[in-house]
Motif scaffolding. Structure first.
Motif, PDB file in Angstrom:
ATOM      1  N   VAL A 218      43.213 -33.390 -39.783  1.00 22.06           N
ATOM      2  CA  VAL A 218      43.898 -33.691 -38.234  1.00 22.06           C
ATOM      3  C   VAL A 218      44.864 -32.529 -38.043  1.00 22.06           C
ATOM      4  O   VAL A 218      44.965 -31.761 -37.095  1.00 22.06           O
ATOM      5  CB  VAL A 218      44.541 -35.138 -37.968  1.00 22.06           C
ATOM      6  CG1 VAL A 218      45.295 -35.145 -39.256  1.00 22.06           C
ATOM      7  CG2 VAL A 218      45.204 -35.085 -36.225  1.00 22.06           C
TER       8      VAL A 218
ATOM      9  N   PRO B  88      42.638 -28.521 -35.350  1.00 21.94           N
ATOM     10  CA  PRO B  88      43.894 -28.050 -34.363  1.00 21.94           C
ATOM     11  C   PRO B  88      44.385 -26.176 -35.002  1.00 21.94           C
ATOM     12  O   PRO B  88      44.148 -25.360 -34.392  1.00 21.94           O
ATOM     13  CB  PRO B  88      44.709 -28.849 -34.778  1.00 21.94           C
ATOM     14  CG  PRO B  88      43.983 -29.481 -34.667  1.00 21.94           C
ATOM     15  CD  PRO B  88      43.601 -29.832 -36.020  1.00 21.94           C
TER      16      PRO B  88
ATOM     17  N   LEU C 135      37.163 -31.382 -36.537  1.00 24.38           N
ATOM     18  CA  LEU C 135      37.738 -32.972 -36.219  1.00 24.38           C
ATOM     19  C   LEU C 135      36.315 -33.775 -35.676  1.00 24.38           C
ATOM     20  O   LEU C 135      36.392 -34.691 -36.218  1.00 24.38           O
ATOM     21  CB  LEU C 135      38.285 -32.728 -34.434  1.00 24.38           C
ATOM     22  CG  LEU C 135      39.468 -31.769 -34.661  1.00 24.38           C
ATOM     23  CD1 LEU C 135      40.371 -31.525 -33.199  1.00 24.38           C
ATOM     24  CD2 LEU C 135      40.689 -32.459 -35.814  1.00 24.38           C
TER      25      LEU C 135
ATOM     26  N   ILE D 183      40.626 -38.884 -31.490  1.00 26.01           N
ATOM     27  CA  ILE D 183      42.433 -38.156 -30.422  1.00 26.01           C
ATOM     28  C   ILE D 183      42.632 -38.905 -29.400  1.00 26.01           C
ATOM     29  O   ILE D 183      43.654 -38.738 -29.373  1.00 26.01           O
ATOM     30  CB  ILE D 183      41.436 -36.733 -30.039  1.00 26.01           C
ATOM     31  CG1 ILE D 183      40.833 -35.843 -30.919  1.00 26.01           C
ATOM     32  CG2 ILE D 183      42.832 -36.118 -29.777  1.00 26.01           C
ATOM     33  CD1 ILE D 183      41.899 -35.184 -31.989  1.00 26.01           C
TER      34      ILE D 183
ATOM     35  N   ASN E 149      47.148 -38.752 -34.113  1.00 29.30           N
ATOM     36  CA  ASN E 149      46.144 -37.648 -33.648  1.00 29.30           C
ATOM     37  C   ASN E 149      46.127 -37.505 -32.268  1.00 29.30           C
ATOM     38  O   ASN E 149      46.386 -35.433 -33.011  1.00 29.30           O
ATOM     39  CB  ASN E 149      44.586 -38.718 -33.996  1.00 29.30           C
ATOM     40  CG  ASN E 149      44.496 -38.745 -35.569  1.00 29.30           C
ATOM     41  OD1 ASN E 149      45.215 -38.904 -36.284  1.00 29.30           O
ATOM     42  ND2 ASN E 149      43.185 -39.781 -35.744  1.00 29.30           N
TER      43      ASN E 149
ATOM     44  N   THR F 210      47.917 -32.722 -32.760  1.00 29.78           N
ATOM     45  CA  THR F 210      46.550 -31.621 -32.350  1.00 29.78           C
ATOM     46  C   THR F 210      47.390 -31.094 -31.005  1.00 29.78           C
ATOM     47  O   THR F 210      47.729 -29.954 -30.823  1.00 29.78           O
ATOM     48  CB  THR F 210      45.679 -32.381 -31.987  1.00 29.78           C
ATOM     49  OG1 THR F 210      45.206 -33.285 -32.607  1.00 29.78           O
ATOM     50  CG2 THR F 210      43.904 -31.590 -30.815  1.00 29.78           C
TER      51      THR F 210
ATOM     52  N   GLY G 229      52.219 -29.439 -38.002  1.00 31.51           N
ATOM     53  CA  GLY G 229      51.535 -30.086 -38.722  1.00 31.51           C
ATOM     54  C   GLY G 229      51.438 -31.203 -39.641  1.00 31.51           C
ATOM     55  O   GLY G 229      51.100 -32.284 -39.620  1.00 31.51           O
TER      56      GLY G 229
END
Length: 438
Positions: free
Chosen positions: A125, A129, A363, A370, A375, A379, A410
């Motif tokens: 995750v 991104p 992902l 998502i 999450n 993202t 993140g």
């Protein structure tokens, strides 16, 4: 699996076969390796030499057990461009050396503590991104090249004609990638550049005077600390480039998993993931001493291995030596330098999009949901801060910029938000690493 192998890892092919097998690997990495310096203002010839030297050092560090070729890393394009505006090529070399040191530190930790801590910091995750940011953050650069943006005037010059060349280049690369088979399927970017170059020459975009005047043999413009410049440490450049090494290490682990499956050997166990990561780090530090971009293992060359079933490290070493020799041929550098921006913009549209898509694929492959709020939040924050170019000015000499800031945010969010297990999705990446490390 041995009966399916055409040439084994330690096997030396016959000399005439050896040459052509090595040339094939050279062509597979050539387009991507020279694209990075062309986009960032570094010297393509030096990039070829550093990729060759880096690959030879990698083969030595991994005890000649992993048939992997190293070339210019796309993940560092944005950081290099940012570092160039601050400290020029000299500043980039400081950042490149720092990135190599990160590899070394991570390799040392892995040797003593294993790999679980890295997976804890960089779940899918976060990594997915960030990889998307790497590709999407360069989208504007690709379009500016494709439509011939003049930074001096701040306007596009004859954009439709240049975009036509870019789209023609892109079309050839797509056709080669989707419909060609065998060797030509491995070099779609190179074929796209060649096709676009021919069209650009017909239109009159290319001046061949410099190519004709270029010598056959020459010494490229190396950027060497304490020889061509005196290093000046910059914390801003450090924070721009060093954190990206953490992301490329995650990509490196994925490459090693794939390579292990292709060859049928457990490279994560023997010679060990710590050795392969150290190999990447040393190759990157070698690049920093001569003026090349950071190096990393190349998926293009793993594809060559999968198709040919030729796993010889001597073939990889031969490609490295050929790359070094190409770097000292003046005509080659002159031809590379003459490639119009529209042509490079055309292939960049595809390449940068593929980078972003590979982050999305991570992902999907790991089934990261998502729809789960944690999450979605992680993202979203990574994408907007990274692509939007957010930065934190620490003082007049230091700021934490875009991609580095997105990566840090993140990792922090993954640690502090509840239900951490959701960040791993189905755990495929983590389980695969654990299984191969046994």
């Amino acid at each position: 699996m041995d009966e399916q192998i055409n040439v084994k890892i330690r096997e030396i092919p016959k000399w005439h076969t050896w040459f052509f097998l090595s040339i094939q690997h050279l062509f597979a990495m050539f387009g991507a390796t020279i694209l990075v310096p062309l986009l960032t203002g570094l010297n393509p010839s030096v990039a070829l030499i550093s990729s060759g030297l880096g690959t030879l050092s990698y083969l030595f560090i991994t005890r000649g057990k992993i048939p992997a070729y190293l070339g210019s890393s796309f993940a560092f394009i944005m950081p290099i461009i940012a570092a160039m505006t601050i400290g020029g090529p000299e500043g980039v070399m400081i950042g490149t050396f720092a990135a190599g040191m990160v590899y070394g530190i991570v390799a040392l930790f892995m040797k003593t503590t294993g790999v679980e801590w890295l997976m804890n910091l960089l779940p899918p995750v976060v990594v997915g991104p960030v990889i998307m940011v790497i590709g999407l953050g360069l989208a504007g650069t690709a379009i500016d090249m494709a439509m011939n943006f003049d930074e001096t005037t701040g306007q596009y010059v004859d954009p439709m004609l240049h975009l036509s060349v870019a789209l023609f280049t892109l079309f050839i690369a797509i056709i080669a990638s989707v419909f060609f088979r065998g060797f030509f399927n491995l070099i779609p970017i190179l074929l796209g550049i060649v096709g676009g170059y021919i069209l650009a020459a017909i239109i009159g975009f290319i001046d061949f005077t410099e190519i004709q005047a270029a010598p056959w043999l020459y010494i490229p413009s190396f950027v060497t600390p304490f020889v061509t410049f005196t290093p000046e440490w910059s914390w801003t450049i450090l924070f721009i480039m060093a954190p990206i090494a953490v992301v490329t290490i995650a990509e490196h682990i994925g490459d090693q998993m794939v390579l292990s499956k292709v060859v049928g050997k457990n490279f994560l166990k023997d010679p060990g993931l710590h050795r392969s990561i150290l190999g990447d780090g040393v190759a990157t530090m070698i690049a920093s001493f001569i003026g090349g971009p950071p190096n990393t293992t190349y998926g293009e060359n793993i594809g060559v291995l999968a198709i040919t079933r030729v796993f010889s490290v001597f073939v990889i070493g031969g490609a490295a030596i050929l790359a070094i020799l190409f770097g000292f041929i003046g005509k080659v550098e002159a031809i590379i330098a003459s490639i119009p921006g529209a042509v490079m913009g055309g292939v960049s549209i595809l390449l940068f999009g593929i980078i972003a898509s590979s982050g999305l694929r991570m992902l999907i492959d790991n089934e990261v949901d998502i729809g789960k709020k944690r999450n979605l939040i992680i993202t979203s924050v990574i994408l907007v801060t990274g692509i939007g170019g957010a930065f934190i000015p620490v003082n007049e000499h230091l700021e934490i910029t875009g991609m580095a800031l997105a990566t840090i945010l993140g990792m922090i969010l993954h640690q502090v938000l509840p239900q951490k297990q959701l960040g791993y999705g189905n755990g495929a990446m983590f389980r695969s690493l654990e299984d191969q490390s046994k």
